[in-house]
Write a protein that holds these residues in place. Structure first.
Motif, mmCIF file in Angstrom:
data_model
loop_
_atom_site.group_PDB
_atom_site.id
_atom_site.type_symbol
_atom_site.label_atom_id
_atom_site.label_comp_id
_atom_site.label_asym_id
_atom_site.label_seq_id
_atom_site.Cartn_x
_atom_site.Cartn_y
_atom_site.Cartn_z
ATOM 1 N N LYS A 53 0.819 -1.211 0.000
ATOM 2 C CA LYS A 53 0.000 0.000 0.000
ATOM 3 C C LYS A 53 0.855 1.265 0.000
ATOM 4 O O LYS A 53 0.600 2.195 -0.755
ATOM 5 C CB LYS A 53 -0.921 0.012 1.234
ATOM 6 C CG LYS A 53 -1.833 -1.189 1.296
ATOM 7 C CD LYS A 53 -2.639 -1.224 2.578
ATOM 8 C CE LYS A 53 -1.792 -1.310 3.832
ATOM 9 N NZ LYS A 53 -1.020 -2.547 3.976
ATOM 10 N N THR A 54 1.868 1.288 0.869
ATOM 11 C CA THR A 54 2.721 2.476 0.924
ATOM 12 C C THR A 54 3.454 2.665 -0.402
ATOM 13 O O THR A 54 3.546 3.780 -0.923
ATOM 14 C CB THR A 54 3.738 2.354 2.082
ATOM 15 O OG1 THR A 54 3.006 2.188 3.298
ATOM 16 C CG2 THR A 54 4.606 3.586 2.195
ATOM 17 N N SER A 55 3.938 1.569 -0.959
ATOM 18 C CA SER A 55 4.638 1.648 -2.248
ATOM 19 C C SER A 55 3.712 2.179 -3.339
ATOM 20 O O SER A 55 4.118 2.996 -4.168
ATOM 21 C CB SER A 55 5.157 0.273 -2.656
ATOM 22 O OG SER A 55 5.972 -0.267 -1.654
ATOM 23 N N VAL A 169 -2.493 10.190 2.454
ATOM 24 C CA VAL A 169 -2.511 9.891 3.888
ATOM 25 C C VAL A 169 -2.290 8.391 4.075
ATOM 26 O O VAL A 169 -3.177 7.582 3.826
ATOM 27 C CB VAL A 169 -3.856 10.285 4.536
ATOM 28 C CG1 VAL A 169 -3.782 10.077 6.053
ATOM 29 C CG2 VAL A 169 -4.219 11.725 4.213
ATOM 30 N N ASP A 170 -1.083 8.029 4.494
ATOM 31 C CA ASP A 170 -0.779 6.623 4.746
ATOM 32 C C ASP A 170 -1.176 6.292 6.189
ATOM 33 O O ASP A 170 -1.234 7.188 7.028
ATOM 34 C CB ASP A 170 0.722 6.378 4.518
ATOM 35 C CG ASP A 170 1.029 4.897 4.293
ATOM 36 O OD1 ASP A 170 0.080 4.104 4.117
ATOM 37 O OD2 ASP A 170 2.227 4.532 4.287
ATOM 38 N N GLU A 171 -1.455 5.036 6.451
ATOM 39 C CA GLU A 171 -1.880 4.587 7.802
ATOM 40 C C GLU A 171 -3.022 5.468 8.316
ATOM 41 O O GLU A 171 -3.006 5.934 9.460
ATOM 42 C CB GLU A 171 -0.700 4.624 8.791
ATOM 43 C CG GLU A 171 0.538 3.881 8.332
ATOM 44 C CD GLU A 171 0.419 2.358 8.415
ATOM 45 O OE1 GLU A 171 -0.667 1.829 8.755
ATOM 46 O OE2 GLU A 171 1.425 1.689 8.108
ATOM 47 N N PHE A 172 -3.996 5.671 7.457
ATOM 48 C CA PHE A 172 -5.126 6.545 7.783
ATOM 49 C C PHE A 172 -5.798 6.139 9.096
ATOM 50 O O PHE A 172 -6.226 6.981 9.883
ATOM 51 C CB PHE A 172 -6.142 6.486 6.639
ATOM 52 C CG PHE A 172 -7.330 7.394 6.801
ATOM 53 C CD1 PHE A 172 -7.302 8.687 6.312
ATOM 54 C CD2 PHE A 172 -8.489 6.952 7.442
ATOM 55 C CE1 PHE A 172 -8.400 9.530 6.456
ATOM 56 C CE2 PHE A 172 -9.587 7.779 7.599
ATOM 57 C CZ PHE A 172 -9.546 9.074 7.100
HETATM 58 MG MG LIG Z 1 2.691 0.713 4.640
#
Ligand SMILES: [Mg+2]
Ligand SMILES: Nc1ncnc2c1ncn2[C@@H]1O[C@H](COP(=O)(O)OP(=O)(O)O)[C@@H](O)[C@H]1O
Length: 390
Positions: A53-55, A169-172
């Motif tokens: 997801k982050t990638s 927004v990562d790790e929402f």
């Molecule tokens: Mg991640």
């Protein structure tokens, strides 16, 4: 010696198999670019850890940069106000884009926001009273300012050779309730008349569903998109492209072996790539064979085991018992009834821990009432840890 081109734990050299997801982001940005509208409701990618997801979000940010958006990136946190993080990211982005003199006003404003909401600052004073980072009195204001910062950034972008602003927004699910609320409310306002050229793209664990709906009833308009495992072609590409860039080739049977071992789990793809490469130590023009993969796989499995250990150690005793029951018959999945009977409990007693395990991305629903582990190899690991389950 050639550098090892694989990247377990960080952004991959080549993001394989995510064109569908990237197109979805692009559609939202297209509404801004071509229709002069906002991007619409929140787009939220979700899935267990290690699926990329982050990638994906980082790639989407680069895509947005490339087509002329101003972008900002924040990671959801419970101990800091988001407005501060957004302001500092936006500020860096504006400076990076060399908007120079024209940006002085905006940068000044962003600075002021960071001073007001950053630590040490006004927030810190009340935080000391209320506990870490909780700043009740400033809460409504920080929400308003967050919305204004996004609006200002977007208008600035729009008037200075950019299409608008995209916030990632990562790790929402980790963000504070008030920040989640503010983002969702702001998005609705941006969709009004006149619309604001702002898009927000989020990513997080499966609990992102609850994190969104808890924050706003209209949060249900959110577009949730599951990020799944990579298919065989994508795994092959993820291994071949970084090597190919260094003029190293994977032999077909080496690729097939790696595909079978990785089982579509992106983090394992990178581990296998890295360890296989370390075994082969190829020069430019050389190739990687199946023997290298088999040796590399041993090291990769050890590292996967470390990851399993971490996840296991964070689980509660109750969660461990359920995972042990899922793994009991030697497989990677079990029905709710099977789990209940293996534990000698009513199936209703499983509801809460089941939800917790799903929210944390350790297991996922799979077909008719089955629960399945989300990481390949986790079942085998759990079977070796049975002793620790009680
Ligand atoms: Mg991640
Ligand atoms: N599409 C992809 N192709 C190749 N490797 C990937 C892909 N997505 C993720 N990875 C790799 O998988 C690992 C986990 O990715 P990450 O984005 O951190 O996952 P998440 O944010 O879902 O936990 C990283 O090592 C990354 O390099």
């Amino acid at each position: 010696m050639l550098p090892n081109p694989y990247a377990p734990g960080s952004r991959p050299a080549y993001l394989a198999g995510r064109s569908y997801e990237r197109d979805l982001v692009d559609q939202g940005l297209g509404r801004i670019r071509h229709l002069g509208r906002s991007a619409g409701p929140l787009l939220a990618f979700h899935g267990p850890r290690g699926l990329g997801k982050t990638s994906l979000l980082r790639q989407a940010q680069q895509d947005a940069d490339d087509v002329g958006f101003l972008t900002a990136w924040v990671t959801g946190r419970s101990d800091l106000t988001m407005v501060e993080a957004v302001s500092s990211s936006l500020s860096r982005s504006v400076q990076h884009r060399s908007l120079g003199e024209r940006a002085t006003g905006l940068l000044h404003r962003l600075d002021k926001v960071q001073v007001e909401f950053g630590i040490p600052g006004a927030a810190k004073v009340t935080a000391d009273v209320h506990g870490p980072g909780v700043d009740d009195d400033n809460e409504p204001r920080s929400g308003r300012v967050l919305s204004e910062v996004l609006e200002d950034g977007a208008q600035f972008a729009h008037h200075h050779d950019h299409h608008g602003l995209v916030l990632f927004v990562d790790e929402f699910q980790e963000a504070r309730l008030n920040d989640r609320k503010s983002l969702l409310i702001a998005l609705q306002e941006f969709d009004g008349t006149p619309p604001s050229p702002v898009a927000i793209v989020a990513a997080g664990l499966p609990s992102i569903h609850a994190a969104v709906t808890e924050a706003a009833t209209f949060g249900e308009r959110t577009r949730f998109v599951e990020v799944g495992g990579l298919n065989d072609v994508a795994v092959a590409e993820a291994l071949q492209h970084p090597a190919g860039d260094l003029d190293v080739r994977w032999e077909p049977d080496a690729l097939l072996e790696a595909i079978a071992l990785a089982q579509g789990y992106p983090h394992k793809v990178q581990l296998l790539g890295q360890e296989t490469w370390n075994t082969a130590r190829p020069e430019a023009g050389a190739s990687i064979g199946v023997g290298h993969v088999r040796l590399g796989a041993e090291a990769a499995e050890t590292r996967m085991r470390d990851l399993f250990e971490t996840r296991w150690s964070r689980a509660t005793a109750e969660q461990r018992r359920i995972m042990t029951a899922i793994a009991a018959d030697g497989g990677d999945s079990a029905t709710r009834a099977e789990i209940a009977s293996r534990l000698g409990v009513e199936s209703t007693a499983l509801s809460r821990p089941r939800e917790e395990l799903i929210d944390r991305g350790l297991v996922e629903p799979h077909g008719h009432g089955r629960l399945r582990f989300t990481i390949p190899g986790f079942g085998d690991f759990v079977r070796t840890r049975k002793d620790l389950a009680d």
